[in-house]
Design a protein around this motif. Structure first.
Motif, PDB file in Angstrom:
ATOM      1  N   THR A 119       0.828  -1.203   0.000  1.00 35.05           N
ATOM      2  CA  THR A 119       0.000   0.000   0.000  1.00 35.05           C
ATOM      3  C   THR A 119       0.863   1.253   0.000  1.00 35.05           C
ATOM      4  N   CYS A 120       2.060   1.137   0.580  1.00 36.35           N
ATOM      5  CA  CYS A 120       2.978   2.272   0.656  1.00 36.35           C
ATOM      6  C   CYS A 120       3.983   2.205  -0.478  1.00 36.35           C
ATOM      7  N   CYS A 171      -0.726  -2.951   7.485  1.00 35.37           N
ATOM      8  CA  CYS A 171      -1.619  -2.351   6.492  1.00 35.37           C
ATOM      9  C   CYS A 171      -2.789  -3.269   6.163  1.00 35.37           C
ATOM     10  N   LEU A 208      -6.586   0.143   3.950  1.00 37.68           N
ATOM     11  CA  LEU A 208      -5.281   0.337   3.329  1.00 37.68           C
ATOM     12  C   LEU A 208      -4.819  -0.898   2.567  1.00 37.68           C
ATOM     13  N   SER A 209      -5.689  -1.861   2.366  1.00 39.03           N
ATOM     14  CA  SER A 209      -5.289  -3.146   1.808  1.00 39.03           C
ATOM     15  C   SER A 209      -5.616  -3.227   0.319  1.00 39.03           C
ATOM     16  N   PRO A 210      -4.613  -3.131  -0.546  1.00 39.01           N
ATOM     17  CA  PRO A 210      -4.899  -3.234  -1.983  1.00 39.01           C
ATOM     18  C   PRO A 210      -5.305  -4.653  -2.372  1.00 39.01           C
ATOM     19  N   LEU A 269      -8.416  -0.976  -3.985  1.00 36.74           N
ATOM     20  CA  LEU A 269      -8.435  -1.483  -2.611  1.00 36.74           C
ATOM     21  C   LEU A 269      -9.436  -2.623  -2.478  1.00 36.74           C
ATOM     22  N   LEU A 279       1.168   7.105   0.582  1.00 38.83           N
ATOM     23  CA  LEU A 279       0.127   6.474  -0.221  1.00 38.83           C
ATOM     24  C   LEU A 279      -0.006   7.256  -1.518  1.00 38.83           C
ATOM     25  N   PRO A 323      -7.287   6.789  -0.828  1.00 36.38           N
ATOM     26  CA  PRO A 323      -7.930   5.711  -0.077  1.00 36.38           C
ATOM     27  C   PRO A 323      -9.452   5.780  -0.102  1.00 36.38           C
TER      28      PRO A 323
END
Length: 716
Positions: A166-167, A192, A210-212, A289, A623, A627
């Motif tokens: 995510t980062c 995350c 935050l979880s792709p 996400l 990010l 989001p």
């Protein structure tokens, strides 16, 4: 031809990838791997794998892509040398300055720059090439147009399948500060993937905020190939052999323009988080996400009903004993089930969970696909020419290698036939060859035992020719200049507003909008880790307003040279050892040390113009997406939000606007009060509170609720 590159967390997965058709595999050793949780490889297993891969015409890349501390430098260089000696075709590294030093010491070694180094623009590519790297693994956030520009400078490797961070890679410190397990050291605990609430209407309920979803570029690989990408990379050193094999089969089919749907189904059944996204290279979409589901949801095979009181799924999927399923309701997981028997037009399930008719049934363990993946075998097609003439020496040749044997006797009765010779040389014992034998015989007689011995000797020599043992590199002493340790006396502050703190020798200004920047006089411009060509086009005309640039990526070296501005290397350079620090000081006027070092470790690296983040806001994530799913029409356009985890910890979320839309930064739930030690002090006041700027040199006990971070405890 584009390379298809597969992950290998262990030996079974590596061989499954090769036999499925991968052109190359990448893996880690027992140390310095960014996937320390994988089984990884010892040197003997690496040597065996590289031999097998080279016999098949494939390559093996070794990832030594974690941050390296000063005390580990000798071990790191020894590991790189040993990996090369074992047959590795390239070494992947995060630390660009260590890579430069390794290349200077051993010019033979081929270097690839890890995605952890964050190469996202032409400036980063140019600097990587100058440092001796032949390929860059692109940051996952790099836009397609920038990928094309980078590919004209250096070989590029792009992710096409697997988990997404995510980062921005190499810039995530959430696991590090939350639990002393650093992703930069290969030990990310994936905070995350937890649930978070955000204080914005419609996002207040806990979700996987935050979880792709997992990446699956699919047919869009054509766009990457058109952009000049050299290698298509599958992520997954923590994934199963069945998953990796299915991914290789899927992309191999796409590259061959062959039917790929069945391979894609096997891939989804092996692992699928969120039914996939095409990622950020093509622009953010609604599917980026996976807010409702964090884990594996497999492939949809039907809906749940009841037959004679039993759970039943009407489906064309050929379920069998050992298969497992996940049940979703409204997109959220409600339970699991196992195969319980065949039925007319479907199959029965057993479960301990409360399931309801209409629940979506998804297969998450397909035993048939697993067996298929592990049963696949690959061999190299070769053309072998064998010549047996009476009175002449036996001769066999293939792919530039030839061998001569004893003189053939003249046949008295039944000479050897071409069929006899083909039958003999079509046997390759354990070698992965499929030979097409072209035999020429003229009245020759050779005893069967002698012909077999000649065949064995020929194939042994051919294998050595196709996969030669590498001559070991000569061990060289690691020559490092001693650090000229000096106490720093400067104070720098990162701010986002226009109030300049008293006593600050240097102000670093972070913009809310790249298109409209009005900084305080004499400020340095903060450049984030992702800088696209479109961002640069907005920023470049405004550089005259700034004293210099503070840059979170090593791309800043060539950026600063292009525009003739001073450079401050930010904490995002992740400088953790003297080679890196001295390298950075040769490129930048000022440098900030890694914020994952203790005070003692920082002090050992303190030199003239080094800084440490000593107090204030501590950014833990960048990010490079929205989001909120880019729901721009309903956006309240606030500059600050709060992420709250299931433990009640509140993480500030800061918005800024880049060329293609909004990006966000996540800050630690507690301010930092580490202290500066020997280096000059850097305070981060990006969130607006300037208290840290007043106490940055000695902040301990002066910032309510603060943490010392890693100041007193070393990272694992």
């Amino acid at each position: 031809m584009c390379e298809l590159l597969a992950p290998a967390g262990d030996e079974r997965t590596a061989y499954a990838a090769l036999h499925a058709g991968a052109d190359a595999v990448y893996l880690g050793l027992t140390r310095f791997s960014a996937r320390e949780g994988a089984e990884n490889f010892c040197l003997s297993s690496l040597a065996a794998l590289t031999r097998e891969a080279h016999l098949l015409g494939a390559k093996v890349y070794v990832a030594l892509n974690t941050l390296v501390k000063d005390a580990e430098l000798a071990d790191f260089f020894a590991a790189a040398r040993a990996a090369w000696d074992a047959g590795a075709d390239a070494i992947l590294m995060q630390d660009i300055f260590l890579g430069r030093a390794l290349k200077q010491m051993y010019p033979q070694i081929v270097l690839h720059l890890s995605t952890q180094a964050g190469c996202c623009n032409v400036h980063g590519a140019q600097f990587a090439r100058e440092c001796g790297f032949s390929r860059v693994v692109l940051a996952r956030e790099t836009p397609l147009a920038d990928i094309a520009a980078i590919s004209r400078i250096i070989e590029t490797e792009a992710f096409v399948q697997g988990a997404l961070c995510t980062c921005f890679s190499g810039q995530c410190y959430l696991s590090s500060f939350a639990g002393n397990n650093s992703g930069n050291r290969g030990r990310c605990k994936q905070p995350c993937r937890k649930q978070y609430a955000i204080d914005r209407a419609g996002f207040e309920s806990p979700a996987y905020a935050l979880s792709p979803a997992d990446l699956s570029v699919g047919e869009d690989i054509a766009k990457l190939l058109a952009a000049g990408v050299t290698s298509l990379k599958i992520e997954g050193r923590m994934r199963s052999p069945a998953y990796v094999a299915a991914a290789v089969e899927y992309y191999r089919a796409l590259l061959a323009h062959a039917p790929a749907q069945e391979a894609f189904s096997r891939l989804k059944r092996a692992f699928n988080r969120g039914d996939y996204t095409r990622g950020l290279a093509f622009g953010q979409r609604d599917d980026f996400l996976s807010r409702k589901v964090q884990g594996h949801i497999g492939e949809r095979v039907g809906t749940l009903t009841r037959v004679q009181g039993k759970l039943f799924c009407k489906s064309a999927f050929a379920a069998r004993k050992g298969d497992a399923f996940k049940l979703l309701r409204g997109g959220r997981e409600v339970g699991g089930a196992l195969f319980a028997g065949e039925g007319k037009g479907g199959f029965f399930l057993s479960s301990r969970d409360r399931l309801a008719e209409g629940d979506e049934v998804r297969v998450t363990l397909d035993t048939a696909s697993q067996e298929r993946a592990l049963a696949a075998r690959r061999a190299r097609e070769i053309a072998v020419r064998v010549t047996l003439r009476a009175g002449e020496r036996m001769r066999a040749a293939c792919e530039g290698y030839s061998l001569t044997g004893e003189v053939c006797a003249a046949a008295q009765n039944a000479p050897l036939t071409e069929q006899d010779v083909r039958a003999c040389f079509e046997r390759t014992d354990t070698l992965p060859f499929v030979p097409r034998v072209i035999a020429e015989t003229q009245g020759a007689f050779v005893p069967r035992s002698a012909l077999n011995a000649f065949r064995r000797a020929f194939y042994a020599g051919l294998a050595q020719h196709l996969a030669p043992a590498r001559a070991p590199l000569a061990e060289k002493p690691l020559l490092m200049s001693a650090m000229d340790v000096q106490r720093g006396d400067m104070c720098a502050v990162i701010i986002s507003g226009h109030t300049v703190p008293e006593g600050a020798d240097m102000v670093i200004w972070t913009a809310e909008d790249f298109a409209d920047m009005v900084p305080p006089q004499g400020a340095w411009l903060y450049l984030p880790p992702l800088l696209t060509a479109a961002d640069e086009a907005l920023i470049a005309p405004q550089l005259a307003r700034f004293r210099g640039v503070y840059c979170e990526g090593t791309y800043g070296v060539k950026f600063a040279q292009k525009y003739g501005v001073p450079l401050f290397a930010g904490t995002g350079w992740n400088l953790t050892n003297r080679i890196a620090v001295q390298g950075a000081l040769g490129c930048a006027q000022y440098v900030a040390l890694s914020k994952e070092l203790t005070i003692a470790e920082q002090d050992a690296l303190a030199a003239r113009n080094t800084f440490v983040l000593s107090a204030g806001d501590c950014k833990v994530m960048d990010l490079c997406y929205c989001p909120f799913g880019r729901t721009c029409a309903a956006c309240d356009r606030r500059e600050r939000y709060t992420l709250t985890d299931d433990g009640g910890r509140a993480f500030p979320l800061r918005r800024y606007r880049a060329a293609e839309g909004c990006r966000f930064e996540v800050y630690n739930c507690a301010p930092l009060a580490a202290g500066a030690g020997m280096s000059s002090a850097l305070a981060d006041c990006s969130l607006g509170d300037l208290t840290a700027a007043r106490v940055m040199r000695d902040p301990v006990g002066k910032l309510p609720g603060a943490t010392r971070g890693h100041a007193a405890r070393s990272l694992l």
